[in-house]
Design an enzyme around this catalytic site. Structure first.
Site, PDB file in Angstrom:
ATOM      1  N   GLY A  51       0.815  -1.213   0.000  1.00 17.60           N
ATOM      2  CA  GLY A  51       0.000   0.000   0.000  1.00 17.60           C
ATOM      3  C   GLY A  51       0.842   1.254   0.000  1.00 17.60           C
ATOM      4  N   GLU A  71       5.973  -1.880  -6.339  1.00 19.73           N
ATOM      5  CA  GLU A  71       6.203  -3.242  -5.856  1.00 19.73           C
ATOM      6  C   GLU A  71       6.571  -4.213  -6.965  1.00 19.73           C
ATOM      7  OE1 GLU A  71       6.531  -3.588  -2.852  1.00 19.73           O
ATOM      8  OE2 GLU A  71       5.624  -1.691  -2.247  1.00 19.73           O
ATOM      9  N   GLU A 120      11.091  -6.797   1.775  1.00 20.36           N
ATOM     10  CA  GLU A 120      10.985  -8.217   1.481  1.00 20.36           C
ATOM     11  C   GLU A 120       9.560  -8.542   1.044  1.00 20.36           C
ATOM     12  OE1 GLU A 120      11.519 -12.511   3.754  1.00 20.36           O
ATOM     13  OE2 GLU A 120      11.826 -10.652   4.846  1.00 20.36           O
TER      14      GLU A 120
END
Lengths: 233, 233
Positions: A51, A71, A120
């Site tokens: 987000g 991402e 991660e």
DNA sequence: ACAAAAGTGTTGAGAGTACACCCATGC
DNA sequence: GCATGGGTGTACTCTCAACACTTTTGT
């Protein structure tokens, strides 16, 4: 902002607005969702949905696409708004209202994820989720419900399939998402033939052991239909 | 608030968050929506959906209920989140993100509206809407789509009906909302008898000219079902 | 008796399900 | 030939739309 007596909104104490994006993909014969491990409190070490905070100069959808870009390194996916979560205590730090989206990604896209940022990130099976931060378990449950639901009445499955596929592969996708592995082959195919048809043969075949399977693609008009039939614009 | 590197949200430039509530009711054999006339710019003189800014100590649903309280004087209605609109230019004054809800109100409730606040509010036919402020036409179109859709698969109609009603009155309600006045009486009633049954006779009748009509009420378990079956919590 | 509205039964077409069967290929 | 998966046909049930019909009341 349409109160009976419109006042400049700046007078109000304003909550923070975030977008969270549930990114689904079909990998390794499983329904996967992309999660990020949190490296700071609260919920440090737990997993969370990707987000971002919404900037004042971008739309909600733009913020969701930016999150995808950050991402995954790209943003050409199916994206649909899911629900807005705004309960008071959902983020222990401050009041955050989260507009959630769900994204569907073709497997080849999902695989070439370059793990762009430092955090991660990993694909997790929807059927074996780790412990999740905030109210993100709730959001995932809801996203799955909506995905399953859309599968029944529309042709969204296409957004999760490669460009070409066999009918068995498509049926597998349905069975994985619905978590129902008893679908009848003949009846599944009959439904695909219903008007209007949503797949068409490419003319090519895929060699398997046994009789080669014809390859299909989704019809362009069926793809357009998915967006047109959206009940949630 | 779930960015890969969680930062205190206060660093960001924050948009304003509002709730807007589309309030439907069935009055005078028509589908009505409650609108407020704006008495200040922008869009002065035009009609708008009732709304409020979200306070930092209340949930989104609480803000929607407060809006109902302010406009109608009570808040015991069916309420469901619709969609969140957040495009940049939708309010010319400043960036406003609007979480929209739709509410269904029984006609007796709708009539005893005390016009609580000072603003000019009125019921408008969904089929003859005036010019609307902001992107509110879009919101209403969407709300109607969702209402129609829910009518097909659930028993929400009850939320718009009085406690007791004849089957013809119920059918009229469906025809008004769907804007389809060709529903077959026999088939409509057959559907109501399907398992699980959603209405039950009260034992009373209503005198009309012609044969008196049996009165029905909604079954409590059917009402619960409506909330349970929500695909959009 | 007739008008008006309530309420029901019958029929036929089409969709969904269960299940058996045939087809093409590799070894 | 046989194993393996691809691909199809049939028969039965259930749902649903169309439409005709019967029932109960007021005048």
């Amino acid at each position: 902002m349409q109160a009976a007596n419109p006042v400049e909104p700046v007078h109000y104490d304003r909550p923070t607005v975030a977008v969270d994006v549930v990114i689904f993909s079909l990998l390794d014969d499983d329904l996967k969702v992309l999660l990020i491990r949190r490296n700071a409190p609260p919920f440090q070490g737990m997993w969370a949905i990707p987000g971002s905070f919404v900037h004042s100069d971008e739309s909600l959808e733009a913020a969701a696409l930016r999150t995808l870009q950050e991402e995954m390194g790209f943003q050409d996916v199916y994206l649909e708004q899911l629900y807005t979560f705004g309960d008071i205590g959902r983020d222990p730090r401050t009041r955050v209202i989260s507009v959630t989206y769900f994204a569907l990604m073709q497997p080849d896209m999902a695989q070439r994820r370059a793990n762009v940022d430092a955090g991660e990130t990993a694909w997790h099976s929807m059927y074996h989720l780790p412990e999740l931060a905030f109210d993100h378990k709730l959001i995932l449950d809801y996203a799955l419900k909506r995905l399953r639901y859309k599968l029944e009445y529309s042709a969204v499955a296409f957004e999760l399939m490669p460009d070409e596929f066999t009918l068995r592969e498509l049926q597998e996708a349905y069975m994985i998402i619905l978590d129902d592995h008893t679908l009848d082959k003949a009846n599944f195919r009959k439904r695909l033939r219903h008007e209007p048809p949503i797949v068409e043969p490419t003319g090519e075949v895929r060699k398997t052991k046994g009789r080669p399977a014809a390859l299909y693609r989704f019809r362009e008009d069926a793809k357009r239909e998915v967006k047109a039939r959206r009940l949630f614009p």
